[in-house]
Design an enzyme around this catalytic site. Sequence first.
Site, PDB file in Angstrom:
ATOM      1  N   ARG A  50      -9.316  71.566   6.717  1.00 26.87           N
ATOM      2  CA  ARG A  50      -9.188  71.166   8.115  1.00 26.87           C
ATOM      3  C   ARG A  50      -8.500  72.237   8.947  1.00 26.87           C
ATOM      4  O   ARG A  50      -8.726  72.342  10.157  1.00 26.87           O
ATOM      5  CB  ARG A  50      -8.405  69.840   8.199  1.00 26.87           C
ATOM      6  CG  ARG A  50      -8.212  69.325   9.619  1.00 26.87           C
ATOM      7  CD  ARG A  50      -7.624  67.924   9.631  1.00 26.87           C
ATOM      8  NE  ARG A  50      -6.304  67.851   9.028  1.00 26.87           N
ATOM      9  CZ  ARG A  50      -5.171  68.199   9.644  1.00 26.87           C
ATOM     10  NH1 ARG A  50      -5.204  68.683  10.869  1.00 26.87           N
ATOM     11  NH2 ARG A  50      -4.017  68.060   9.038  1.00 26.87           N
ATOM     12  N   TYR A 103     -15.493  66.671  35.585  1.00 26.36           N
ATOM     13  CA  TYR A 103     -16.383  65.990  34.640  1.00 26.36           C
ATOM     14  C   TYR A 103     -15.893  64.552  34.467  1.00 26.36           C
ATOM     15  O   TYR A 103     -14.700  64.321  34.245  1.00 26.36           O
ATOM     16  CB  TYR A 103     -16.309  66.777  33.330  1.00 26.36           C
ATOM     17  CG  TYR A 103     -17.005  66.268  32.119  1.00 26.36           C
ATOM     18  CD1 TYR A 103     -18.348  65.919  32.129  1.00 26.36           C
ATOM     19  CD2 TYR A 103     -16.303  66.209  30.912  1.00 26.36           C
ATOM     20  CE1 TYR A 103     -18.976  65.499  30.964  1.00 26.36           C
ATOM     21  CE2 TYR A 103     -16.931  65.797  29.738  1.00 26.36           C
ATOM     22  CZ  TYR A 103     -18.268  65.444  29.775  1.00 26.36           C
ATOM     23  OH  TYR A 103     -18.889  65.032  28.621  1.00 26.36           O
ATOM     24  N   ASP A 175     -12.126  73.967  33.262  1.00 27.31           N
ATOM     25  CA  ASP A 175     -13.356  73.693  32.530  1.00 27.31           C
ATOM     26  C   ASP A 175     -14.363  74.744  33.002  1.00 27.31           C
ATOM     27  O   ASP A 175     -14.856  74.690  34.126  1.00 27.31           O
ATOM     28  CB  ASP A 175     -13.848  72.276  32.833  1.00 27.31           C
ATOM     29  CG  ASP A 175     -15.069  71.896  32.019  1.00 27.31           C
ATOM     30  OD1 ASP A 175     -15.843  72.804  31.640  1.00 27.31           O
ATOM     31  OD2 ASP A 175     -15.297  70.689  31.795  1.00 27.31           O
ATOM     32  N   LYS A 200     -23.228  73.210  25.133  1.00 26.61           N
ATOM     33  CA  LYS A 200     -24.178  73.723  26.121  1.00 26.61           C
ATOM     34  C   LYS A 200     -24.646  75.134  25.735  1.00 26.61           C
ATOM     35  O   LYS A 200     -25.358  75.307  24.770  1.00 26.61           O
ATOM     36  CB  LYS A 200     -23.549  73.692  27.509  1.00 26.61           C
ATOM     37  CG  LYS A 200     -23.618  72.335  28.209  1.00 26.61           C
ATOM     38  CD  LYS A 200     -22.875  71.226  27.529  1.00 26.61           C
ATOM     39  CE  LYS A 200     -22.913  69.934  28.330  1.00 26.61           C
ATOM     40  NZ  LYS A 200     -22.187  68.846  27.653  1.00 26.61           N
TER      41      LYS A 200
END
Length: 383
Positions: A50, A103, A175, A200
């Site tokens: 992890r 967003y 962002d 994206k």
Amino acid sequence: MGDDTRLVLAGRNTAETHGFVNVPPFRGSTVVYPDAESCLAGRNRFTYGRRGNPTMEALQLAWSELEGAAGTVICPSGASACSTALLSCLKTGDHLLMVDSTYRPTRALCNGLLARYGVETTYYDPMIGAGIEALIRPNTRAIYMESPGSQTFEVQDVPSIVAVAKKHGITTLIDNTWATALLFKPLDFGIDISINAATKYPSGHSDVLIGLVAANEKALPALQATHGDLGLYLGPDDVFLTLRGLRTMPLRLREQGANALAVARHLDQHPRIRRVLHPALPSCPGHEFFKRDFKGASSLFAIVLDATSDAQVIAFLDHLKLFGMGYSWGGFESLAVPFDCTAYRSATSFNLGGRAIRLNIGLETPADLIADLDAALAAMPKA
């Protein structure tokens, strides 16, 4: 070194991969130590699955190099990247300044989780610029930007906001999904934390959910600690696919940006379009900041239809043949989705003046997309 060259080379070391060009997906949780002394001292390069593996490290190194960052953390989605970044610099009793064009899941985080944990959010006009200083309180700890804004594409005066934040010792976040660090490098403008929904453009093929958060030296320790405390992890196959997508991102972004601008300019002259919201067009709010600060435009923009009923919007969408209807973007395929932000914008009253559609322009031939849009627009009055 140019960014195109950088993205071909970054994060790769063929001496460590036996000559193979790509770092393979490393799967595993347990990492064994060569001896007791190394184990007790924690001297392994990797300690636990992890906490990192060679695949993750390659993506982190590549993205940090592109951003000019001290380091990067990998999150399991873009929304997770937004929340991890905010949680790394806020605590109970703090005040957050959040851009009103953010967003929508980020807005939900502010109004939900952050509010429950005692963080107060004030939404501000994306065009406020240096006027944001009037909103700062003694407990303001962070200013969050998104430029261009989600759905409505206002471009913010980032340098003016950053100057105010530095004057008051406030952490700045942005962002930067729309532009990526290829078109706008937040840390070069003095921003502390740069957030990207790598779902994206970096992955680029609509088959991965991933978020990347890059930070400067000041913000990185808290970001890494928060990421670790939240137990965030992304599987190596998705990391590998993002690394692979990263190598061709400059080509895709340039082509999609050029395609989108061609479509936007055509629609800007169309009699059935009331408005085109594209940062590269002079009519878009903040266009002067776009020209000053950005190296180019990406594939996402919005249009406002000259439509008076839901039936006309449905007719437009249902007549599209080359555009899918889906709530993502940045992939190789074109998409169209309706939106209406008037119900939840709180600091600004955004009057669209019609029915709005967000378009992602893909890698199809622009003339084909224009013909498809024209046919769908022609079908509207008949509805």
